[in-house]
Design a protein around this motif. Structure first.
Motif, PDB file in Angstrom:
ATOM      1  N   LEU A  12       0.807  -1.171  -0.107  1.00  0.00           N
ATOM      2  CA  LEU A  12      -0.105  -0.009  -0.133  1.00  0.00           C
ATOM      3  C   LEU A  12       0.698   1.329   0.007  1.00  0.00           C
ATOM      4  O   LEU A  12       0.456   2.174  -0.608  1.00  0.00           O
ATOM      5  CB  LEU A  12      -1.107  -0.056   1.248  1.00  0.00           C
ATOM      6  N   LEU A  13       1.898   1.428   0.729  1.00  0.00           N
ATOM      7  CA  LEU A  13       2.797   2.438   0.633  1.00  0.00           C
ATOM      8  C   LEU A  13       3.833   2.619  -0.407  1.00  0.00           C
ATOM      9  O   LEU A  13       4.443   3.732  -0.410  1.00  0.00           O
ATOM     10  CB  LEU A  13       3.114   2.502   2.157  1.00  0.00           C
ATOM     11  N   CYS A  41       4.780   5.624   9.398  1.00  0.00           N
ATOM     12  CA  CYS A  41       4.178   5.467   8.219  1.00  0.00           C
ATOM     13  C   CYS A  41       3.466   7.019   7.711  1.00  0.00           C
ATOM     14  O   CYS A  41       3.067   7.012   6.614  1.00  0.00           O
ATOM     15  CB  CYS A  41       2.861   4.660   8.256  1.00  0.00           C
ATOM     16  N   ALA A  42       3.287   7.842   8.721  1.00  0.00           N
ATOM     17  CA  ALA A  42       2.701   9.069   8.488  1.00  0.00           C
ATOM     18  C   ALA A  42       3.414   9.796   7.334  1.00  0.00           C
ATOM     19  O   ALA A  42       2.992  10.568   6.553  1.00  0.00           O
ATOM     20  CB  ALA A  42       2.450   9.921   9.594  1.00  0.00           C
ATOM     21  N   ARG A  43       4.872   9.961   7.530  1.00  0.00           N
ATOM     22  CA  ARG A  43       5.628  10.298   6.600  1.00  0.00           C
ATOM     23  C   ARG A  43       5.433   9.994   5.345  1.00  0.00           C
ATOM     24  O   ARG A  43       5.458  10.697   4.279  1.00  0.00           O
ATOM     25  CB  ARG A  43       7.095  10.390   7.132  1.00  0.00           C
ATOM     26  N   ARG A  44       5.315   8.699   5.194  1.00  0.00           N
ATOM     27  CA  ARG A  44       5.338   8.328   3.998  1.00  0.00           C
ATOM     28  C   ARG A  44       3.753   8.406   3.234  1.00  0.00           C
ATOM     29  O   ARG A  44       3.712   8.638   2.023  1.00  0.00           O
ATOM     30  CB  ARG A  44       5.447   6.532   3.909  1.00  0.00           C
ATOM     31  N   LEU A  45       2.743   8.339   4.167  1.00  0.00           N
ATOM     32  CA  LEU A  45       1.498   8.908   3.735  1.00  0.00           C
ATOM     33  C   LEU A  45       1.411  10.178   3.184  1.00  0.00           C
ATOM     34  O   LEU A  45       0.945  10.430   2.287  1.00  0.00           O
ATOM     35  CB  LEU A  45       0.448   8.599   4.713  1.00  0.00           C
ATOM     36  N   VAL A 105       3.770  11.720   1.853  1.00  0.00           N
ATOM     37  CA  VAL A 105       4.830  11.780   0.455  1.00  0.00           C
ATOM     38  C   VAL A 105       3.708  11.580  -0.578  1.00  0.00           C
ATOM     39  O   VAL A 105       3.905  11.873  -1.777  1.00  0.00           O
ATOM     40  CB  VAL A 105       6.005  10.907   0.628  1.00  0.00           C
ATOM     41  N   ILE A 106       2.784  10.350  -0.429  1.00  0.00           N
ATOM     42  CA  ILE A 106       2.267   9.845  -1.481  1.00  0.00           C
ATOM     43  C   ILE A 106       0.944  10.486  -1.744  1.00  0.00           C
ATOM     44  O   ILE A 106      -0.090  10.032  -2.350  1.00  0.00           O
ATOM     45  CB  ILE A 106       2.264   8.373  -1.353  1.00  0.00           C
ATOM     46  N   GLY A 107       0.555  11.206  -0.630  1.00  0.00           N
ATOM     47  CA  GLY A 107      -0.706  12.175  -0.574  1.00  0.00           C
ATOM     48  C   GLY A 107      -1.954  11.260  -0.221  1.00  0.00           C
ATOM     49  O   GLY A 107      -2.823  11.236  -0.841  1.00  0.00           O
ATOM     50  N   ALA A 108      -1.355  10.029   0.639  1.00  0.00           N
ATOM     51  CA  ALA A 108      -2.791   9.209   1.019  1.00  0.00           C
ATOM     52  C   ALA A 108      -3.160   9.440   2.309  1.00  0.00           C
ATOM     53  O   ALA A 108      -2.560  10.014   3.410  1.00  0.00           O
ATOM     54  CB  ALA A 108      -2.080   7.800   0.623  1.00  0.00           C
ATOM     55  N   ASN A 109      -4.460   8.811   2.727  1.00  0.00           N
ATOM     56  CA  ASN A 109      -4.968   9.011   3.717  1.00  0.00           C
ATOM     57  C   ASN A 109      -4.969   7.552   4.482  1.00  0.00           C
ATOM     58  O   ASN A 109      -5.378   6.322   3.691  1.00  0.00           O
ATOM     59  CB  ASN A 109      -6.488   9.304   3.628  1.00  0.00           C
ATOM     60  N   ALA A 110      -4.652   7.396   5.505  1.00  0.00           N
ATOM     61  CA  ALA A 110      -4.467   5.946   6.237  1.00  0.00           C
ATOM     62  C   ALA A 110      -5.686   5.127   6.232  1.00  0.00           C
ATOM     63  O   ALA A 110      -6.027   4.067   5.789  1.00  0.00           O
ATOM     64  CB  ALA A 110      -3.857   5.995   7.772  1.00  0.00           C
ATOM     65  N   ARG A 111      -6.915   5.889   6.685  1.00  0.00           N
ATOM     66  CA  ARG A 111      -8.139   5.235   6.746  1.00  0.00           C
ATOM     67  C   ARG A 111      -8.568   4.697   5.603  1.00  0.00           C
ATOM     68  O   ARG A 111      -8.975   3.553   5.399  1.00  0.00           O
ATOM     69  CB  ARG A 111      -9.163   6.038   7.525  1.00  0.00           C
TER      70      ARG A 111
END
Length: 140
Positions: free
Chosen positions: A14-15, A55-59, A61-67
């Motif tokens: 996913l990441l 993971c928040a840093r990677r999210l 970078v890719i402009g994604a939301n964890a939920r």
């Protein structure tokens, strides 16, 4: 073919855009002959890990939301109730992967976890790396 992805493989898929991502893409292309299975405990673990700071840093970078990523993943897996098994490893999270695979009647367990990979199989279900799973899926 039925597969269960360990949380570490699902998270990587996913990441990042490495081998676990290629596996997920290969599975998508092979649908409906290849199906992913998971369980609520595995999805909860994924949600927990993807919500952590590293993971928040990677999210970001890719402009994604964890939920949303977890929800998207949950929408492509068949959910099963993990089977009751005797403790097999020193890590209860590993036992959940095994119990989920047993309940799903999985053909393959995919993991990056050394302890699981060392087992090589669980009740005749091979435990393989993401790279091995790509080869299995593309040749089946």
């Amino acid at each position: 073919m039925r597969l269960v992805l360990d949380t570490n493989v699902a998270l990587s898929a996913l990441l990042w855009r490495g081998t676990p991502y290629r596996l997920l893409d290969t599975i998508r292309q092979a649908a409906p002959t290849v199906q992913l299975y998971s369980s609520l405990p595995l999805l909860e673990e994924l949600a927990d890990v993807i919500g952590r700071a590293h993971c928040a840093r990677r999210l970001a970078v890719i402009g994604a939301n964890a939920r949303q990523l977890v929800a998207d993943y949950a929408s492509v897996v068949e959910i099963v109730e993990p089977a009751a098994i005797a403790p097999t490893s020193s890590d209860s999270d590993d036992d959940v992967v095994l119990a989920t695979a047993l309940a799903a009647q999985a053909d393959v367990i995919v993991s990056g976890d050394r302890d699981l990979l060392t087992l090589k199989s669980f009740r005749n279900i091979p435990i393989v790396t993401a790279a091995e799973a790509v080869r299995i899926v593309t040749t089946s």
